[in-house]
Design a protein around this motif. Structure first.
Motif, PDB file in Angstrom:
ATOM      1  N   TYR A  94      23.795  -1.211 -18.540  1.00 29.46           N
ATOM      2  CA  TYR A  94      25.169  -1.467 -18.988  1.00 29.46           C
ATOM      3  C   TYR A  94      26.159  -1.258 -17.848  1.00 29.46           C
ATOM      4  O   TYR A  94      27.106  -2.037 -17.676  1.00 29.46           O
ATOM      5  N   ALA A  95      25.953  -0.223 -17.058  1.00 23.20           N
ATOM      6  CA  ALA A  95      26.847   0.016 -15.922  1.00 23.20           C
ATOM      7  C   ALA A  95      26.833  -1.167 -14.961  1.00 23.20           C
ATOM      8  O   ALA A  95      27.843  -1.474 -14.316  1.00 23.20           O
ATOM      9  N   LEU A  96      25.704  -1.831 -14.894  1.00 25.23           N
ATOM     10  CA  LEU A  96      25.600  -2.959 -13.966  1.00 25.23           C
ATOM     11  C   LEU A  96      26.443  -4.160 -14.395  1.00 25.23           C
ATOM     12  O   LEU A  96      26.700  -5.048 -13.600  1.00 25.23           O
TER      13      LEU A  96
ATOM     14  N   GLY B 109      36.831  -5.164 -20.745  1.00 27.76           N
ATOM     15  CA  GLY B 109      37.360  -4.228 -21.733  1.00 27.76           C
ATOM     16  C   GLY B 109      37.152  -4.717 -23.154  1.00 27.76           C
ATOM     17  O   GLY B 109      36.749  -3.949 -24.036  1.00 27.76           O
ATOM     18  N   GLU B 110      37.406  -5.986 -23.350  1.00 27.20           N
ATOM     19  CA  GLU B 110      37.188  -6.586 -24.671  1.00 27.20           C
ATOM     20  C   GLU B 110      35.725  -6.481 -25.078  1.00 27.20           C
ATOM     21  O   GLU B 110      35.387  -6.086 -26.192  1.00 27.20           O
ATOM     22  N   GLU B 114      33.940  -4.370 -28.244  1.00 22.35           N
ATOM     23  CA  GLU B 114      33.013  -4.960 -29.202  1.00 22.35           C
ATOM     24  C   GLU B 114      31.709  -4.171 -29.252  1.00 22.35           C
ATOM     25  O   GLU B 114      31.142  -3.939 -30.317  1.00 22.35           O
ATOM     26  N   ARG B 115      31.272  -3.751 -28.085  1.00 20.83           N
ATOM     27  CA  ARG B 115      30.026  -2.984 -28.001  1.00 20.83           C
ATOM     28  C   ARG B 115      30.147  -1.652 -28.760  1.00 20.83           C
ATOM     29  O   ARG B 115      29.257  -1.242 -29.489  1.00 20.83           O
ATOM     30  N   GLU B 118      30.060  -2.274 -32.409  1.00 25.19           N
ATOM     31  CA  GLU B 118      28.677  -2.552 -32.778  1.00 25.19           C
ATOM     32  C   GLU B 118      27.893  -1.254 -32.953  1.00 25.19           C
ATOM     33  O   GLU B 118      27.147  -1.070 -33.914  1.00 25.19           O
ATOM     34  N   GLN B 119      28.098  -0.334 -32.022  1.00 23.20           N
ATOM     35  CA  GLN B 119      27.399   0.951 -32.090  1.00 23.20           C
ATOM     36  C   GLN B 119      27.798   1.736 -33.331  1.00 23.20           C
ATOM     37  O   GLN B 119      26.978   2.406 -33.945  1.00 23.20           O
ATOM     38  N   MET B 120      29.074   1.676 -33.675  1.00 21.88           N
ATOM     39  CA  MET B 120      29.569   2.353 -34.869  1.00 21.88           C
ATOM     40  C   MET B 120      28.861   1.803 -36.104  1.00 21.88           C
ATOM     41  O   MET B 120      28.416   2.557 -36.964  1.00 21.88           O
TER      42      MET B 120
END
Lengths: 124, 124
Positions: A94-96, B109-110, B114-115, B118-120
């Motif tokens: 993800y950092a990438l 950032g957007e 969203e990610r 999704e995790q929530m």
DNA sequence: CGGTATCCGTTTGGATACTG
DNA sequence: CAGTATCCAAACGGATACCG
């Protein structure tokens, strides 16, 4: 109406403002991006990373690493079968996703520094 | 040796670290990028800009605008022949060299938001 | 409207020392 | 080596009031 400054439309600007805000929420501050860049050329151990990210103290590095790990940018690996214990930090996939951005930011920074130098030369 | 994480070479990482440092020196902090984005859709007056950049106080906006003007990102224009005096802030051409970067940062950032959402959703 | 002045709490981060 | 603990200074930023 077209104009040479190529303004954004107002709704587009607001959307962008939101995106920037979300990005800065996790990436803002003096150190986070530098730490990520410091790991871009491979996993590093704590002191190694501290030497790479010039000027950061152990305390601050420790604090920031915890936050970065919580947010999924960094993976901390402990090799417990050694003495003393070896700990390595590395970037997650993800950092990438930040690589392009970091590249662009860095290039802009270089360009900016050159510009400042140019201004210094021309100022006397 | 090739590896799937595509690490940078060490000298490249150091160069990048310098670039990032230079960039953050003028652009770092909570507000500067947001103010620039707030002006991307056209020149604005002080209070207009304050409303656009959500959450910023008059004092902080004032301070930041001065720094941004000093560094050549913003141009302050006073229309002295009016009553009361009208002041407008606008981006310089130099500030527009940040457009790509801002676009990319905002998109990241957007995506990040969203990610998180999704995790929530997946966490119960 | 376009700010400035003042005050003050919070956050950030640096220094130093210390530990297993 | 890989941190943590403590303390402190400086930076950041919010609230309020005020001014031309």
């Amino acid at each position: 109406m077209y104009n040479k400054k190529e303004y954004l439309s107002t709704p587009r600007c607001e959307k962008m403002l939101n995106g920037i805000e979300d990005a800065l929420y996790v990436l803002g501050g003096k150190w986070k991006l530098r730490i990520i860049v410091g790991l871009l050329d491979g996993d590093k151990r704590f002191n190694e990373l501290q030497r790479t990210v010039n000027g950061i103290s152990a305390k601050v590095l420790s604090d920031e690493l915890k936050k970065l790990e919580l947010n999924g940018f960094i993976r901390r690996q402990v090799y417990a079968d050694t003495r003393p214990v070896v700990v390595e930090y590395g970037l997650t996939d993800y950092a990438l996703t930040l690589k392009e951005l970091l590249q662009l930011l860095s290039e802009w920074g270089e360009m900016h520094k050159e510009r400042i130098k140019e201004q210094m030369r021309n100022s006397y």
